[in-house]
Design a protein around this motif. Structure first.
Motif, PDB file in Angstrom:
ATOM      1  N   ASN A  44      28.541  36.601  86.822  1.00 33.90           N
ATOM      2  CA  ASN A  44      29.674  37.513  86.653  1.00 33.90           C
ATOM      3  C   ASN A  44      30.964  36.899  87.209  1.00 33.90           C
ATOM      4  OD1 ASN A  44      30.904  40.008  85.937  1.00 33.90           O
ATOM      5  ND2 ASN A  44      30.750  40.666  88.056  1.00 33.90           N
ATOM      6  N   ASN A  48      34.523  33.716  82.939  1.00 30.92           N
ATOM      7  CA  ASN A  48      35.941  33.898  82.636  1.00 30.92           C
ATOM      8  C   ASN A  48      36.339  32.898  81.568  1.00 30.92           C
ATOM      9  OD1 ASN A  48      36.422  35.898  84.663  1.00 30.92           O
ATOM     10  ND2 ASN A  48      36.306  34.269  86.175  1.00 30.92           N
ATOM     11  N   ASP A  70      37.401  37.726  65.338  1.00 28.84           N
ATOM     12  CA  ASP A  70      36.161  38.320  65.855  1.00 28.84           C
ATOM     13  C   ASP A  70      35.643  37.529  67.056  1.00 28.84           C
ATOM     14  OD1 ASP A  70      36.295  40.206  63.858  1.00 28.84           O
ATOM     15  OD2 ASP A  70      34.763  39.244  62.593  1.00 28.84           O
ATOM     16  N   ARG A  73      37.954  38.033  70.106  1.00 31.52           N
ATOM     17  CA  ARG A  73      37.744  39.371  70.669  1.00 31.52           C
ATOM     18  C   ARG A  73      36.448  39.417  71.482  1.00 31.52           C
ATOM     19  NH1 ARG A  73      37.229  41.931  66.207  1.00 31.52           N
ATOM     20  NH2 ARG A  73      39.390  41.592  65.612  1.00 31.52           N
ATOM     21  N   GLU A  74      35.391  38.845  70.912  1.00 27.72           N
ATOM     22  CA  GLU A  74      34.087  38.832  71.590  1.00 27.72           C
ATOM     23  C   GLU A  74      34.159  38.027  72.881  1.00 27.72           C
ATOM     24  OE1 GLU A  74      30.493  40.455  71.776  1.00 27.72           O
ATOM     25  OE2 GLU A  74      31.518  40.572  69.865  1.00 27.72           O
ATOM     26  N   SER A  76      36.753  37.584  74.763  1.00 23.62           N
ATOM     27  CA  SER A  76      37.603  38.222  75.779  1.00 23.62           C
ATOM     28  C   SER A  76      36.935  39.415  76.455  1.00 23.62           C
ATOM     29  CB  SER A  76      38.927  38.666  75.153  1.00 23.62           C
ATOM     30  OG  SER A  76      38.703  39.692  74.217  1.00 23.62           O
ATOM     31  N   GLN A  77      35.894  39.958  75.862  1.00 25.81           N
ATOM     32  CA  GLN A  77      35.208  41.113  76.448  1.00 25.81           C
ATOM     33  C   GLN A  77      34.104  40.643  77.383  1.00 25.81           C
ATOM     34  OE1 GLN A  77      33.882  43.030  72.903  1.00 25.81           O
ATOM     35  NE2 GLN A  77      35.874  43.925  72.443  1.00 25.81           N
ATOM     36  N   LYS A  78      34.214  41.035  78.648  1.00 27.57           N
ATOM     37  CA  LYS A  78      33.259  40.591  79.664  1.00 27.57           C
ATOM     38  C   LYS A  78      32.216  41.672  79.916  1.00 27.57           C
ATOM     39  CE  LYS A  78      33.168  38.837  84.377  1.00 27.57           C
ATOM     40  NZ  LYS A  78      33.975  38.456  85.530  1.00 27.57           N
ATOM     41  N   PRO A  79      30.927  41.301  79.883  1.00 30.29           N
ATOM     42  CA  PRO A  79      29.881  42.278  80.214  1.00 30.29           C
ATOM     43  C   PRO A  79      29.991  42.692  81.680  1.00 30.29           C
ATOM     44  CG  PRO A  79      28.939  40.268  79.302  1.00 30.29           C
ATOM     45  CD  PRO A  79      30.377  40.011  79.531  1.00 30.29           C
ATOM     46  N   LYS A  80      29.558  43.909  81.990  1.00 33.02           N
ATOM     47  CA  LYS A  80      29.742  44.389  83.358  1.00 33.02           C
ATOM     48  C   LYS A  80      28.479  44.892  84.034  1.00 33.02           C
ATOM     49  CE  LYS A  80      34.508  45.603  82.893  1.00 33.02           C
ATOM     50  NZ  LYS A  80      35.241  45.793  81.758  1.00 33.02           N
ATOM     51  N   LYS A  89      25.623  39.563  75.127  1.00 34.75           N
ATOM     52  CA  LYS A  89      26.949  38.998  74.857  1.00 34.75           C
ATOM     53  C   LYS A  89      26.812  37.552  74.370  1.00 34.75           C
ATOM     54  CE  LYS A  89      30.555  40.400  75.320  1.00 34.75           C
ATOM     55  NZ  LYS A  89      31.492  40.986  74.342  1.00 34.75           N
TER      56      LYS A  89
END
Length: 197
Positions: A44, A48, A70, A73-74, A76-80, A89
């Motif tokens: 985590n 980045n 696409d 966008r994928e 840039s989205q970080k799993p949390k 992801k």
């Protein structure tokens, strides 16, 4: 008498050994939970990806490239939530990266861009592979992320270079020289090709 004692002793032994096994299982479960939490924190912390920061001209060309949008966008989205979220992801990123070879804008559809896309695709596949192993090698996962960022920077630089070269005016006679170097325009040979004996 001894027989009754043995009948009492055997179930007692089995009961005590089962309790020991339960305690061992619980310790192992707690160890695995702790390892999973440490692994999650490590991944985590390093997950980045650099956002694409190309010039306005590059962005205007890329805005019509759906596969690129696409993938960006994928990325840039970080799993949390958990390691499984990172696994999902990575799978999604791998699919989106694979699609990058489709519908490349004409201006950027050249071997230099294609090779950089191939590098990004292979790095994303490596990330997907390592993070979906049973025992995740955290160092390898963490090490791939900067490589993906470098691949993205290289691709961005190539986009900029293509646009920069396009703005350089041709010198007098240069277009004629380029046409002469084009082998597809060559005059076919009129000599018949003889078979080799």
């Amino acid at each position: 008498m001894k027989f009754k004692f043995l009948l009492f002793l055997v179930p007692l032994t089995v009961l005590l050994s089962c309790q020991d096994e339960d305690a061992i299982r619980e310790k192992e479960r707690l160890k695995n939970v702790e390892k999973s939490e440490v692994l999650f924190e490590k991944i985590n912390k390093s997950w980045n990806f650099n956002a694409f920061s190309g010039s306005e001209e590059v962005r205007s060309i890329l805005k019509n490239w759906n596969e690129w949008n696409d993938f960006s966008r994928e990325l840039s989205q970080k799993p949390k939530s958990s390691i499984n979220a990172f696994r999902k992801k990575a799978i999604a990123l791998s699919k989106k990266a694979e699609a990058l070879n489709n519908n490349v804008p004409e201006k950027f559809n050249n071997p230099q861009v294609k090779s950089r896309i191939s590098i990004i695709v292979s790095q994303v596949h490596s990330l997907d592979l390592y993070i979906n192993l049973d025992k995740i090698p955290a160092e390898k996962v963490v090490g791939i992320i900067p490589n993906i960022n470098k691949g993205m920077q290289s691709l961005e630089a190539q986009f900029q270079e293509i646009l920069r070269k396009e703005k350089i005016p041709l010198e007098q006679g240069e277009s004629d020289m380029i046409k002469m170097l084009d082998t597809s325009r060559a005059i076919p040979s009129s000599k018949p090709i003889l078979p080799v004996n």
